[in-house]
Motif scaffolding. Sequence first.
Motif: not given
Length: 179
Positions: A76, A79, A82-83, A104
């Motif tokens: 999570q 992620t 990276q977003t 997430t």
Amino acid sequence: MWVRPLSLVAALLLIVGVTLTGLNLLLGGWTVYAAGHVLAIAASVAVGAANRQRMDAWTWLGLLVFVVGLLLALPQIATIWQTYASGGGLVPVAGQQMELPVWTAPFGLTAELVTWVGAAFFGLAARGNHVLPRGVGWLLVATAVIGLIAALYIVSPYAWVAAVLLVGLSLLAIGVSRR
């Protein structure tokens, strides 16, 4: 030997990272928080290793559940990072909402529940066996309560920030108490 530096650096990174994230400095905050999260895993394992003589089966189980929850949260965190990294830099886009691990995929809510239940379980068991400094066991229980009610939307999910700050304070107390 490793408990003090790992705990102090992890505490610093968690507190700074979640504070920056709370101030909407999302990429910088999540970058610092991610490093602190990884070091918190290492510090937790180091606490167990350094106190293995005093830890009984319940304390080991609580620590294991806590560490598994932290490990489940890694995808999570990656992620979310990276977003924000692909979103264009350190300054957030106007109106961009802060992401939370509970929202997430793939393990959001599961990772949060396992982490906070593990924190409470470890805090109580370690307190009874004098593995943690005085008061830190209860601090972990309070942290778990805040984290659980945030993850279950009983209060705002953004209360996760307060729970992480308390984890940072717990690690700080562990690091300061070690010689």
